[in-house]
Design a protein around this motif. Structure first.
Motif, PDB file in Angstrom:
ATOM      1  N   ALA A 141       0.814  -1.214   0.000  1.00 34.63           N
ATOM      2  CA  ALA A 141       0.000   0.000   0.000  1.00 34.63           C
ATOM      3  C   ALA A 141       0.849   1.265   0.000  1.00 34.63           C
ATOM      4  CB  ALA A 141      -0.924   0.002   1.216  1.00 34.63           C
ATOM      5  N   TYR A 142       2.069   1.159   0.471  1.00 37.34           N
ATOM      6  CA  TYR A 142       2.935   2.332   0.640  1.00 37.34           C
ATOM      7  C   TYR A 142       4.352   1.952   0.218  1.00 37.34           C
ATOM      8  CZ  TYR A 142       5.317   6.180   3.066  1.00 37.34           C
ATOM      9  OH  TYR A 142       6.099   7.275   3.374  1.00 37.34           O
ATOM     10  N   PRO A 143       4.665   2.014  -1.098  1.00 39.14           N
ATOM     11  CA  PRO A 143       5.969   1.559  -1.597  1.00 39.14           C
ATOM     12  C   PRO A 143       7.152   2.267  -0.954  1.00 39.14           C
ATOM     13  CG  PRO A 143       4.417   1.856  -3.400  1.00 39.14           C
ATOM     14  CD  PRO A 143       3.755   2.426  -2.175  1.00 39.14           C
ATOM     15  N   GLY A 144       6.952   3.504  -0.518  1.00 40.85           N
ATOM     16  CA  GLY A 144       8.057   4.235   0.108  1.00 40.85           C
ATOM     17  C   GLY A 144       8.548   3.609   1.389  1.00 40.85           C
ATOM     18  N   ALA A 145       7.765   2.680   1.956  1.00 40.37           N
ATOM     19  CA  ALA A 145       8.176   2.035   3.203  1.00 40.37           C
ATOM     20  C   ALA A 145       9.429   1.199   3.017  1.00 40.37           C
ATOM     21  CB  ALA A 145       7.039   1.176   3.749  1.00 40.37           C
ATOM     22  N   ALA A 146       9.677   0.716   1.804  1.00 41.22           N
ATOM     23  CA  ALA A 146      10.853  -0.133   1.568  1.00 41.22           C
ATOM     24  C   ALA A 146      12.139   0.600   1.935  1.00 41.22           C
ATOM     25  CB  ALA A 146      10.890  -0.577   0.103  1.00 41.22           C
ATOM     26  N   ASP A 147      12.233   1.874   1.600  1.00 40.49           N
ATOM     27  CA  ASP A 147      13.422   2.659   1.960  1.00 40.49           C
ATOM     28  C   ASP A 147      13.523   2.826   3.470  1.00 40.49           C
ATOM     29  OD1 ASP A 147      14.218   2.951  -0.667  1.00 40.49           O
ATOM     30  OD2 ASP A 147      13.105   4.825  -0.947  1.00 40.49           O
ATOM     31  N   ASP A 148      12.373   3.003   4.129  1.00 43.39           N
ATOM     32  CA  ASP A 148      12.380   3.135   5.591  1.00 43.39           C
ATOM     33  C   ASP A 148      12.833   1.833   6.241  1.00 43.39           C
ATOM     34  OD1 ASP A 148      11.393   5.680   5.216  1.00 43.39           O
ATOM     35  OD2 ASP A 148       9.297   5.062   5.435  1.00 43.39           O
ATOM     36  N   PHE A 149      12.396   0.702   5.684  1.00 43.36           N
ATOM     37  CA  PHE A 149      12.820  -0.596   6.228  1.00 43.36           C
ATOM     38  C   PHE A 149      14.325  -0.782   6.058  1.00 43.36           C
ATOM     39  CE2 PHE A 149       8.366  -2.314   5.011  1.00 43.36           C
ATOM     40  CZ  PHE A 149       7.818  -1.658   6.093  1.00 43.36           C
ATOM     41  N   ARG A 150      14.832  -0.358   4.918  1.00 44.34           N
ATOM     42  CA  ARG A 150      16.269  -0.508   4.662  1.00 44.34           C
ATOM     43  C   ARG A 150      17.079   0.270   5.689  1.00 44.34           C
ATOM     44  NH1 ARG A 150      18.214   1.449  -1.071  1.00 44.34           N
ATOM     45  NH2 ARG A 150      17.503   3.413  -0.150  1.00 44.34           N
ATOM     46  N   ALA A 151      16.573   1.455   6.039  1.00 50.81           N
ATOM     47  CA  ALA A 151      17.275   2.266   7.039  1.00 50.81           C
ATOM     48  C   ALA A 151      17.316   1.564   8.389  1.00 50.81           C
ATOM     49  CB  ALA A 151      16.591   3.621   7.181  1.00 50.81           C
ATOM     50  N   VAL A 152      16.234   0.833   8.717  1.00 50.48           N
ATOM     51  CA  VAL A 152      16.209   0.092   9.983  1.00 50.48           C
ATOM     52  C   VAL A 152      17.157  -1.092   9.934  1.00 50.48           C
ATOM     53  CG1 VAL A 152      14.768  -1.279  11.521  1.00 50.48           C
ATOM     54  CG2 VAL A 152      13.853   0.812  10.516  1.00 50.48           C
ATOM     55  N   ILE A 153      17.130  -1.828   8.816  1.00 47.56           N
ATOM     56  CA  ILE A 153      17.969  -3.027   8.676  1.00 47.56           C
ATOM     57  C   ILE A 153      19.449  -2.671   8.750  1.00 47.56           C
ATOM     58  CG2 ILE A 153      18.658  -4.861   7.089  1.00 47.56           C
ATOM     59  CD1 ILE A 153      15.759  -4.842   6.063  1.00 47.56           C
TER      60      ILE A 153
END
Length: 407
Positions: free
Chosen positions: A294-306
């Protein structure tokens, strides 16, 4: 000139201080680094309630109703945000039997602190032919609430319901991820109860900031706990979509629902998240697939966490560079302060020298004035004496000449 140079130095120093970081205002004090607060868990009890506070949630258990009356989202939320409407329980179980819809009648509750960082809430209720238990497990380090439902066979369907206040977000969409054979599929849809064929991975109601916005503001969702029965249907229900509404309130909320068939004894579990958009909470609770859908921009946020460790290393390198610059500025500031002190000492010395010079000039002026007056007086006396003497000598000579003539 010396006074002007000292003033210029002061102005330069003032400019340096004005443009220096705040931490430099105290001179050479070490840089103050904000400490990360400790996760926490504590339990308070009143006459009517038991209040559990964790880093992420506040859970209130009513002693009389034996229910979870409220769940507040705490992380990055000020003031705390009550997720459920005040008129509805925060967690509930509904069941269908003989075509009728019922709410479980809760008869007992127990709150157990398992450790310094872990707490358990056990609710006991009665269905038509047996006892049902609802267990909540959370803690200081958990951004989610594990919910385990144990129910007897008999009813046609069980519905684990989490009422979510509709007005805590401007607009709601729904996303679900589920297994079709060995393939994990993701789907975005309107808020509705969706068949998952007992293959649910996770589901999320995504609260957007407004009707025309795509920025996430709130997440209400859950993933299936491994080892527990998966729901046959999952999703959100508006009161208007319910054929028979077991609540008096008919608007202002969405029921986040997991539905299970009741033909056999039931042991079901979900990992529940009720929080402002937080990539760490989403990853920890297993909601990343529907959120990404639903929110493709979340992938970049997840990468920052990982890769937070790498980012922290880079941040530490940046901090070290800044500290080195601050140290250089501190040394430069100390050198300029030392020079200013020297200039101020020179200024004091020359001020004293100027005073001595002025004093000597005043004395010389006075002396010149006195000596000048004396010289004039002497000159006048000399003139007077000279005239008188001449007059006397001339007179004597005249007298002598006259006497000679007379002879």
């Amino acid at each position: 000139m010396k006074k002007g140079a000292a003033l210029l130095t002061i102005l330069v120093l003032a400019g340096l201080v004005a443009n220096a970081p705040v931490s430099m205002a105290q001179g050479s004090n070490p840089v103050q680094v904000e400490t990360i607060p400790n996760p926490y868990l504590y339990i308070n009890e009143t006459n009517q309630t038991i209040i559990i506070n964790t880093t992420y949630y506040e859970i209130i258990v009513g002693k009389t109703s034996h229910t979870v009356t409220a769940i507040y989202s705490l992380k990055d939320t000020n003031p705390p945000l009550e997720v459920n409407p005040a008129s509805l329980p925060a967690l509930d179980v509904i069941y269908v039997q003989n075509g009728e819809v019922y709410r479980v009648n809760w008869t007992n509750h127990q709150v157990i602190q398992r450790s310094q960082d872990l707490v358990e809430v056990d609710l006991t209720g009665q269905v038509s032919n047996g006892t049902l238990t609802l267990r909540l497990i959370t803690g200081s380090l958990k951004p989610y609430i594990d919910v385990v439902l144990t129910a007897p066979q008999g009813p046609t369907m069980y519905y684990l319901a989490v009422p979510v206040s509709e007005n805590i977000s401007g607009r709601w969409v729904q996303a679900v991820s589920y297994y079709s054979g060995e393939t994990l599929l993701s789907q975005v849809m309107n808020v509705s109860l969706t068949s998952t064929g007992l293959g649910l991975d996770s589901i999320a109601l995504l609260g957007l900031t407004g009707p025309n916005e795509t920025t996430l503001s709130f997440i209400a969702g859950y993933s299936n706990l491994p080892g527990y029965q998966s729901p046959a249907e999952a999703g959100g229900l508006y009161p208007s979509q319910l054929e028979k509404n077991p609540y008096n309130s008919t608007e202002g909320y969405i029921l986040l629902t997991a539905a299970y068939p009741g033909g056999a004894p039931l042991l079901a579990g979900v990992r529940l998240v009720l929080a402002k958009y937080d990539p760490f909470s989403i990853l920890a609770s297993g909601l990343e697939e529907p959120v990404k859908a639903a929110y493709p921009g979340a992938a970049d946020d997840f990468r920052a966490v990982i890769y937070s460790k790498d980012l922290l290393s880079q941040l530490n390198r940046t901090i070290n560079v800044i500290r080195e610059r601050l140290t250089n500025l501190t040394e430069e500031n100390e050198n300029l302060t030392k020079k200013l002190s020297e200039y101020q000492g020179c200024e004091s010395y020359w001020k004293n020298e100027v005073k001595v010079r002025d004093y000597q000039i005043d004395r010389l002026n006075s002396r010149l004035q006195r000596e000048g007056a004396l010289a004039v007086a002497v000159f006048l006396v000399g003139v007077i004496l000279g005239v008188a003497g001449g007059y006397y000598v001339v007179g004597v000579q005249r007298k002598r000449i006259v006497s000679k003539r007379r002879r």
